[in-house]
Design an enzyme around this catalytic site. Structure first.
Site, PDB file in Angstrom:
ATOM      1  N   CYS A  87     -15.536  23.506  26.958  1.00 36.67           N
ATOM      2  CA  CYS A  87     -14.210  23.575  26.319  1.00 36.67           C
ATOM      3  C   CYS A  87     -14.099  22.753  25.035  1.00 36.67           C
ATOM      4  CB  CYS A  87     -13.135  23.138  27.312  1.00 36.67           C
ATOM      5  SG  CYS A  87     -12.999  24.300  28.684  1.00 36.67           S
ATOM      6  N   VAL A  90     -12.856  29.465  35.771  1.00 36.28           N
ATOM      7  CA  VAL A  90     -11.387  29.570  35.766  1.00 36.28           C
ATOM      8  C   VAL A  90     -10.909  30.720  36.654  1.00 36.28           C
ATOM      9  CG1 VAL A  90      -9.413  30.144  34.281  1.00 36.28           C
ATOM     10  CG2 VAL A  90     -11.064  28.420  33.560  1.00 36.28           C
ATOM     11  N   ARG A 108     -23.338  23.670  29.439  1.00 29.08           N
ATOM     12  CA  ARG A 108     -22.907  24.032  28.086  1.00 29.08           C
ATOM     13  C   ARG A 108     -22.600  22.774  27.253  1.00 29.08           C
ATOM     14  NH1 ARG A 108     -18.801  28.919  29.735  1.00 29.08           N
ATOM     15  NH2 ARG A 108     -18.513  27.633  31.591  1.00 29.08           N
ATOM     16  N   GLU A 144      -4.914  27.389  30.936  1.00 25.52           N
ATOM     17  CA  GLU A 144      -5.401  26.684  32.128  1.00 25.52           C
ATOM     18  C   GLU A 144      -5.912  25.305  31.718  1.00 25.52           C
ATOM     19  OE1 GLU A 144      -5.247  27.457  35.464  1.00 25.52           O
ATOM     20  OE2 GLU A 144      -5.854  25.368  35.374  1.00 25.52           O
ATOM     21  N   THR A 202     -14.361  32.653  25.955  1.00 22.34           N
ATOM     22  CA  THR A 202     -13.992  32.678  24.527  1.00 22.34           C
ATOM     23  C   THR A 202     -14.894  31.684  23.790  1.00 22.34           C
ATOM     24  OG1 THR A 202     -12.222  31.094  25.048  1.00 22.34           O
ATOM     25  CG2 THR A 202     -11.580  33.381  24.817  1.00 22.34           C
TER      26      THR A 202
END
Ligand code: NAD
Length: 428
Positions: free
Chosen positions: A259, A7, A327, A147, A82
């Site tokens: 995400c 990002v 991930r 985002e 995060t």
């Protein structure tokens, strides 16, 4: 930009390309040194060219000195990770709060501090508390600007976003940010101003909804497999309804990536704090976590329960095509289980060898498609790279009794039948 990952680096390069002076900061000194030499840490189409161009024209620079970079900047984007907290479903906000603590000591004139990282409802309030003291009180404003870019399409998504969400009630920040995004707004991006908490929740709700859409069609695919219906007819038939839409309605393996898995968990954790039960999202997470097991059961059927010494080839191991991101990739659940059962695995991925798989025995990386599939008993098409869309399996696979399990429904079952290839797909 603080945090030079997918990002931060993409946004930084794109903002520089729009004519802004951008410093991309990271605590990872090796990453910063490499970036200064033009070495890009992630696979993202078009990013290398954009970074090199904007470094050359002096608009983009890299630094590991956070405080100094903050002092020199008017607008600070927090783009750090995060991830999910260990032994919890909550988002681990330590990286965000550490950055906020460092920023606190570098505020000598007005600054807008923006969370571009995906952060739960009320995180902006916390950041404000951390930064606020007698000296800084009127010198900053904390804004949420989530985002929505997708890896693999990140530059296009940044440049032509569906929407830009700015969560703040501060007039000065609103004006400055509208100017910052003016070049994108003039190209048609919808610009929406909300409260900070709304902006934070828009991001999580969007990701939870996308996860739900994927999981929904995956479950319908399970029904199709048992009832002789083709899931692709269902996806097309449903997707043409403008209230539903066709995107994220293609059946496949479980959703993964950096995400959706973490954000679905985090929104439930946040809702718990507000004593709200998000039962739909809970069942989406459960269904998605069970999906690799379901696919393993199908593999078990395809191999008639005989895994020992069976050569299984994975085409693509990342969570989706056009990224190097491992991930929560679905194969990370499937591969260890297949190895345990005695299979021998090799894989090919256009983004190369994966350290995440190097801890296992009996798994190897092939440098090209041809050598990957040459000796395979079972070929699992795990991601949808263009490279995998027109493989001449018949001539390239040595073992003439091989089977294909296509998790992305790339090939036509009819054509495969005509070629006498044992071909299995999702929801068919
Ligand atoms: P990433 O892990 O690729 O990058 C984060 C970077 O932050 C790392 O390079 C890390 O070294 C750096 N960092 C951490 N602490 C720092 C500190 N104190 N100072 C300087 N640098 C520090 O993460 P990402 O994929 O870019 O995601 C960042 C955020 O954006 C996350 O909240 C994620 O959920 C969100 N997001 C990601 C995507 C995506 O597709 N990857 C899309 C939309 C939103």
């Amino acid at each position: 930009m603080i945090g030079t990952g997918y990002v931060g680096l993409v946004s930084g390069a794109c903002f520089a390309d729009l004519g802004n002076d951008v410093i991309c900061v990271d605590r990872d000194i090796k990453k910063i040194n490499n970036l200064k030499k033009g070495i890009i840490p992630v696979y993202e189409p078009g990013l290398e060219e954009l970074v090199i161009k904007n470094c050359k024209n002096g608009k983009l620079s890299f630094s590991s000195l956070l405080r100094d970079s903050v002092k020199r900047s008017d607008i600070i984007f927090i783009c750090v990770g995060t991830p999910t907290k260990k032994n919890s479903s909550a988002a681990d906000l330590s990286q965000v709060y550490n950055v906020a603590k460092e920023i606190r000591n570098s505020i000598l004139k007005f600054k807008i501090i923006i969370t571009k990282s995906t952060v739960p409802l009320t995180t902006g309030d916390e950041i404000e508390k951390i930064i606020s003291n007698k000296k800084t009180k009127k010198l900053f404003s904390v804004v949420s600007n989530p985002e929505f870019l997708r890896e693999g399409e990140a530059i296009r998504d940044f440049t032509f976003p569906d929407r830009i969400i700015i969560g703040t009630n501060d007039k000065k920040s609103k004006k400055i940010l509208r100017n910052l995004y003016a070049p994108l707004i003039s190209k048609g991006a919808k610009y929406i101003n909300t409260s900070r908490r709304s902006a934070e929740l828009i991001k999580y709700s969007s990701n939870a909804f996308l996860a739900t859409k994927i999981t929904f069609i995956n479950e319908i695919a399970n029904l199709c497999e048992k009832s002789g219906v083709n899931i692709e007819d269902i996806s097309i038939g449903m997707g043409l309804d403008v209230r539903i839409g066709s995107r994220f309605l293609r059946a496949g393996p479980s959703y993964g990536g950096s995400c959706l898995p973490k954000d679905t968990k985090a929104i439930i954790n946040t809702a718990d704090k507000f004593k709200t039960n998000l039962s739909i999202i809970k069942s989406v997470i459960k269904s998605n976590e069970d999906r690799p097991l379901l696919l393993l059961k199908r593999i078990n059927t395809l191999l008639k329960g005989k895994f020992r010494k069976k050569k299984i080839c994975f085409l693509g191991v990342t969570f989706k095509a056009n990224t190097d991101d491992m991930r929560y990739s679905p194969c990370l659940k499937m591969i260890p289980s297949l190895l345990k059962k005695g299979a021998i695995i090799n894989y090919y991925d256009p983004t190369g060898f994966k350290k995440e798989l190097s801890k296992y025995k009996n798994i190897s990386f092939s440098k090209n498609i041809k050598s990957a599939i040459y000796k395979a008993d079972l070929i699992i098409i795990h991601t949808e790279w263009n490279d995998f869309k027109s493989i001449n399996f018949k001539s390239l696979v040595k073992n003439k009794n091989f089977t294909i399990f296509d998790l992305r429904n790339i090939y036509s079952p009819l054509k495969m039948k005509q070629l006498n290839i044992k071909y299995f797909a999702i929801g068919k």
